[in-house]
Design a protein around this motif. Structure first.
Motif, PDB file in Angstrom:
ATOM      1  N   TRP A  68       0.800  -1.213   0.000  1.00  0.00           N
ATOM      2  CA  TRP A  68       0.000   0.000   0.000  1.00  0.00           C
ATOM      3  C   TRP A  68       0.839   1.273   0.000  1.00  0.00           C
ATOM      4  CZ3 TRP A  68      -3.924  -1.757   4.335  1.00  0.00           C
ATOM      5  CH2 TRP A  68      -4.699  -2.799   3.817  1.00  0.00           C
ATOM      6  N   LEU A  69       1.965   1.245   0.694  1.00  0.00           N
ATOM      7  CA  LEU A  69       2.833   2.424   0.761  1.00  0.00           C
ATOM      8  C   LEU A  69       4.151   2.206   0.029  1.00  0.00           C
ATOM      9  CD1 LEU A  69       2.299   3.541   4.483  1.00  0.00           C
ATOM     10  CD2 LEU A  69       0.981   4.137   2.446  1.00  0.00           C
ATOM     11  N   GLY A  70       4.225   1.172  -0.793  1.00  0.00           N
ATOM     12  CA  GLY A  70       5.433   0.918  -1.557  1.00  0.00           C
ATOM     13  C   GLY A  70       6.459   0.122  -0.764  1.00  0.00           C
ATOM     14  N   THR A  71       7.629  -0.047  -1.365  1.00  0.00           N
ATOM     15  CA  THR A  71       8.733  -0.754  -0.725  1.00  0.00           C
ATOM     16  C   THR A  71       9.968   0.137  -0.702  1.00  0.00           C
ATOM     17  OG1 THR A  71       9.426  -1.753  -2.827  1.00  0.00           O
ATOM     18  CG2 THR A  71       7.854  -2.987  -1.489  1.00  0.00           C
ATOM     19  N   ASP A  72      10.936  -0.230   0.145  1.00  0.00           N
ATOM     20  CA  ASP A  72      12.143   0.578   0.270  1.00  0.00           C
ATOM     21  C   ASP A  72      13.254   0.026  -0.615  1.00  0.00           C
ATOM     22  OD1 ASP A  72      12.912  -1.704   1.571  1.00  0.00           O
ATOM     23  OD2 ASP A  72      13.251  -0.760   3.517  1.00  0.00           O
ATOM     24  N   GLN A  73      14.476   0.491  -0.390  1.00  0.00           N
ATOM     25  CA  GLN A  73      15.610   0.126  -1.237  1.00  0.00           C
ATOM     26  C   GLN A  73      16.027  -1.325  -1.077  1.00  0.00           C
ATOM     27  OE1 GLN A  73      15.590   2.181   1.266  1.00  0.00           O
ATOM     28  NE2 GLN A  73      17.259   1.705   2.701  1.00  0.00           N
ATOM     29  N   LEU A  74      15.548  -2.002  -0.032  1.00  0.00           N
ATOM     30  CA  LEU A  74      15.863  -3.412   0.187  1.00  0.00           C
ATOM     31  C   LEU A  74      14.676  -4.328  -0.096  1.00  0.00           C
ATOM     32  CD1 LEU A  74      17.996  -3.183   3.463  1.00  0.00           C
ATOM     33  CD2 LEU A  74      18.792  -3.270   1.098  1.00  0.00           C
ATOM     34  N   GLY A  75      13.608  -3.784  -0.621  1.00  0.00           N
ATOM     35  CA  GLY A  75      12.429  -4.578  -0.919  1.00  0.00           C
ATOM     36  C   GLY A  75      11.549  -4.850   0.276  1.00  0.00           C
ATOM     37  N   ARG A  76      11.672  -4.079   1.343  1.00  0.00           N
ATOM     38  CA  ARG A  76      10.841  -4.262   2.533  1.00  0.00           C
ATOM     39  C   ARG A  76       9.571  -3.415   2.420  1.00  0.00           C
ATOM     40  NH1 ARG A  76      15.647  -2.948   6.714  1.00  0.00           N
ATOM     41  NH2 ARG A  76      15.675  -1.148   5.292  1.00  0.00           N
ATOM     42  N   ASP A  77       8.480  -3.964   2.892  1.00  0.00           N
ATOM     43  CA  ASP A  77       7.192  -3.270   2.822  1.00  0.00           C
ATOM     44  C   ASP A  77       7.205  -2.069   3.755  1.00  0.00           C
ATOM     45  OD1 ASP A  77       4.249  -3.305   1.971  1.00  0.00           O
ATOM     46  OD2 ASP A  77       4.086  -3.320   4.155  1.00  0.00           O
TER      47      ASP A  77
ATOM     48  N   GLY B 169      11.630   8.305  12.693  1.00  0.00           N
ATOM     49  CA  GLY B 169      12.654   9.254  12.278  1.00  0.00           C
ATOM     50  C   GLY B 169      13.725   8.592  11.434  1.00  0.00           C
ATOM     51  N   LEU B 170      14.075   7.361  11.759  1.00  0.00           N
ATOM     52  CA  LEU B 170      15.069   6.635  10.973  1.00  0.00           C
ATOM     53  C   LEU B 170      14.530   6.307   9.587  1.00  0.00           C
ATOM     54  CD1 LEU B 170      17.866   5.348  10.921  1.00  0.00           C
ATOM     55  CD2 LEU B 170      16.853   3.270  11.887  1.00  0.00           C
ATOM     56  N   LEU B 171      13.242   6.003   9.478  1.00  0.00           N
ATOM     57  CA  LEU B 171      12.639   5.755   8.164  1.00  0.00           C
ATOM     58  C   LEU B 171      12.742   6.993   7.279  1.00  0.00           C
ATOM     59  CD1 LEU B 171       9.414   3.734   9.096  1.00  0.00           C
ATOM     60  CD2 LEU B 171      11.621   2.867   8.315  1.00  0.00           C
ATOM     61  N   ILE B 172      12.507   8.163   7.863  1.00  0.00           N
ATOM     62  CA  ILE B 172      12.628   9.402   7.090  1.00  0.00           C
ATOM     63  C   ILE B 172      14.071   9.619   6.659  1.00  0.00           C
ATOM     64  CG2 ILE B 172      12.308  11.904   7.170  1.00  0.00           C
ATOM     65  CD1 ILE B 172      10.085  11.460   9.203  1.00  0.00           C
ATOM     66  N   ALA B 173      15.001   9.326   7.552  1.00  0.00           N
ATOM     67  CA  ALA B 173      16.415   9.509   7.223  1.00  0.00           C
ATOM     68  C   ALA B 173      16.854   8.553   6.122  1.00  0.00           C
ATOM     69  CB  ALA B 173      17.267   9.314   8.475  1.00  0.00           C
ATOM     70  N   GLU B 174      16.370   7.297   6.156  1.00  0.00           N
ATOM     71  CA  GLU B 174      16.753   6.340   5.130  1.00  0.00           C
ATOM     72  C   GLU B 174      16.178   6.695   3.771  1.00  0.00           C
ATOM     73  OE1 GLU B 174      17.202   2.307   7.916  1.00  0.00           O
ATOM     74  OE2 GLU B 174      15.396   2.649   6.723  1.00  0.00           O
ATOM     75  N   GLY B 175      15.042   7.373   3.747  1.00  0.00           N
ATOM     76  CA  GLY B 175      14.418   7.698   2.468  1.00  0.00           C
ATOM     77  C   GLY B 175      14.872   8.997   1.842  1.00  0.00           C
TER      78      GLY B 175
ATOM     79  N   LEU C 232      14.749  10.559  -2.377  1.00  0.00           N
ATOM     80  CA  LEU C 232      13.603  11.460  -2.427  1.00  0.00           C
ATOM     81  C   LEU C 232      13.199  11.790  -3.858  1.00  0.00           C
ATOM     82  CD1 LEU C 232      11.646  13.035  -0.676  1.00  0.00           C
ATOM     83  CD2 LEU C 232      13.245  14.954  -0.684  1.00  0.00           C
ATOM     84  N   ALA C 233      14.149  11.888  -4.771  1.00  0.00           N
ATOM     85  CA  ALA C 233      13.827  12.243  -6.153  1.00  0.00           C
ATOM     86  C   ALA C 233      13.190  11.092  -6.918  1.00  0.00           C
ATOM     87  CB  ALA C 233      15.092  12.705  -6.880  1.00  0.00           C
ATOM     88  N   THR C 234      13.509   9.861  -6.562  1.00  0.00           N
ATOM     89  CA  THR C 234      12.999   8.705  -7.303  1.00  0.00           C
ATOM     90  C   THR C 234      11.963   7.896  -6.524  1.00  0.00           C
ATOM     91  OG1 THR C 234      14.872   7.379  -6.492  1.00  0.00           O
ATOM     92  CG2 THR C 234      15.133   8.487  -8.628  1.00  0.00           C
ATOM     93  N   ALA C 235      12.010   7.942  -5.187  1.00  0.00           N
ATOM     94  CA  ALA C 235      11.069   7.185  -4.358  1.00  0.00           C
ATOM     95  C   ALA C 235      10.583   8.085  -3.236  1.00  0.00           C
ATOM     96  CB  ALA C 235      11.721   5.918  -3.811  1.00  0.00           C
ATOM     97  N   TRP C 236       9.707   9.003  -3.573  1.00  0.00           N
ATOM     98  CA  TRP C 236       9.234  10.020  -2.630  1.00  0.00           C
ATOM     99  C   TRP C 236       8.486   9.418  -1.454  1.00  0.00           C
ATOM    100  CZ3 TRP C 236       4.028   9.620  -2.126  1.00  0.00           C
ATOM    101  CH2 TRP C 236       3.329   9.035  -3.180  1.00  0.00           C
ATOM    102  N   TRP C 237       7.855   8.251  -1.667  1.00  0.00           N
ATOM    103  CA  TRP C 237       7.017   7.660  -0.618  1.00  0.00           C
ATOM    104  C   TRP C 237       7.813   7.226   0.605  1.00  0.00           C
ATOM    105  CZ3 TRP C 237       7.763   5.799  -5.548  1.00  0.00           C
ATOM    106  CH2 TRP C 237       8.587   4.677  -5.694  1.00  0.00           C
ATOM    107  N   LEU C 238       9.105   6.983   0.454  1.00  0.00           N
ATOM    108  CA  LEU C 238       9.919   6.553   1.593  1.00  0.00           C
ATOM    109  C   LEU C 238      10.049   7.638   2.658  1.00  0.00           C
ATOM    110  CD1 LEU C 238      12.838   4.649  -0.201  1.00  0.00           C
ATOM    111  CD2 LEU C 238      10.738   3.723   0.793  1.00  0.00           C
ATOM    112  N   THR C 239       9.947   8.895   2.243  1.00  0.00           N
ATOM    113  CA  THR C 239      10.056  10.004   3.184  1.00  0.00           C
ATOM    114  C   THR C 239       8.696  10.617   3.512  1.00  0.00           C
ATOM    115  OG1 THR C 239      12.265  10.525   2.362  1.00  0.00           O
ATOM    116  CG2 THR C 239      11.129  12.250   3.578  1.00  0.00           C
ATOM    117  N   VAL C 240       7.822  10.677   2.518  1.00  0.00           N
ATOM    118  CA  VAL C 240       6.553  11.376   2.697  1.00  0.00           C
ATOM    119  C   VAL C 240       5.646  10.647   3.681  1.00  0.00           C
ATOM    120  CG1 VAL C 240       4.429  12.075   1.535  1.00  0.00           C
ATOM    121  CG2 VAL C 240       6.636  12.518   0.461  1.00  0.00           C
TER     122      VAL C 240
END
Length: 284
Positions: A69-78, A241-247, A251-259
């Motif tokens: 629903w909110l996408g995945t991160d750089q390691l493929g985690r939900d 806070g760590l999730l925001i830092a990792e994303g 930010l330019a290619t996967a905005w959902w990781l921070t937003v």
């Protein structure tokens, strides 16, 4: 019944159920949001079946879809599961920080208000010194001494809020001490502890609890800031806070990781601020 007797009858004050019905929708929405966050922290399995620490190869940086629903991160985690499981770390750390400030600061302020002039002066000068230091700078100084980590970050944020609780509790006790029933309680032979726990503490507690709700939101924001700077929870803990830092690097290619983690933090902070206003009397 005559008109004179009718006029003499005391007017009935609205009961608790009526006050609850007159609460603004924003208060109910804030309470529902905090309740959802607490349920996510205690029972994360009710909201997601994905493992927050296990990635799936081939779906890295997938945008939000019907499977994630909110996408995945750089390691493929939900990302949704990481936000849900991160509620436990963020809320528990914020609760610990508020607990440190509430217990240490409130007791110090109340004892200063009831003690002699010398003790009160020394205590409040120490409080003024702590208030003169920016909260973030004080928290960073404590973390540098103790080391990074979730518990140390919570302790640092709690120590930074001690002065605020002490100042508020002292002001509340001084206000209550001027009331006639306090003088009557001491005049009738009441002991210090009896008067304190029976009259002073119950009347000072509502405003202190309202301030605690406000500080809870501020603690979440401060802990997220420390984690963003690298002084909070270490990876792979899914703290908000760590999730925001990792994303931020994507930010330019996967905005959902921070937003999306940022929206969660903002929502919880706004909800606690609204509940604090309701507890302080602005709930109608």
């Amino acid at each position: 019944m005559s008109l004179t007797e009718t006029l003499r009858l005391p007017s009935r004050r609205p009961g608790k159920s009526l006050r609850l019905r007159r609460l603004r929708p924003g208060v109910w929405l804030a309470c529902a949001l905090i309740l959802l966050a607490i349920l996510a922290a205690i029972f994360p399995q009710l909201f997601t079946h994905y493992d927050p620490d296990s990635g799936v190869p081939g779906i890295q940086l997938t945008p939000p879809d019907r499977h994630h629903w909110l996408g995945t991160d750089q390691l493929g985690r939900d990302l949704f599961s990481r936000i849900i499981y991160g509620a436990r770390w963020s809320l528990s750390a914020a609760s610990a920080a508020v607990g440190v400030g509430l217990v240490v600061g409130s007791l110090g302020g109340m004892l200063a208000a009831f003690s002699g002039r010398t003790t009160e002066t020394l205590t409040m000068r120490l409080v003024d010194v702590l208030l003169s230091i920016p909260a973030l700078l004080l928290s960073l100084s404590i973390i540098i001494l103790l080391g990074a980590g979730t518990l140390h970050a919570a302790l640092a944020v709690g120590c930074a809020s001690v002065a605020h609780f002490a100042r508020l509790s002292r002001a509340e006790v001084l206000r209550i001490r001027q009331q006639d029933y306090i003088e009557a309680a001491f005049g009738s032979g009441g002991r210090f502890l009896a008067v304190f726990f029976r009259h002073v503490l119950p009347n000072a507690l509502p405003n202190i609890l309202a301030f605690s709700a406000l500080q809870f939101g501020q603690a979440i924001l401060a802990l997220s800031t420390l984690s963003f700077l690298g002084f909070g929870s270490p990876p792979p803990i899914p703290e908000w806070g760590l999730l925001i830092a990792e994303g931020r690097n994507y930010l330019a290619t996967a905005w959902w990781l921070t937003v999306f983690p940022g929206v969660v933090v903002i929502g919880i902070v706004l909800a606690t601020n609204r509940i604090s206003r309701a507890l302080s009397g602005d709930n109608l």
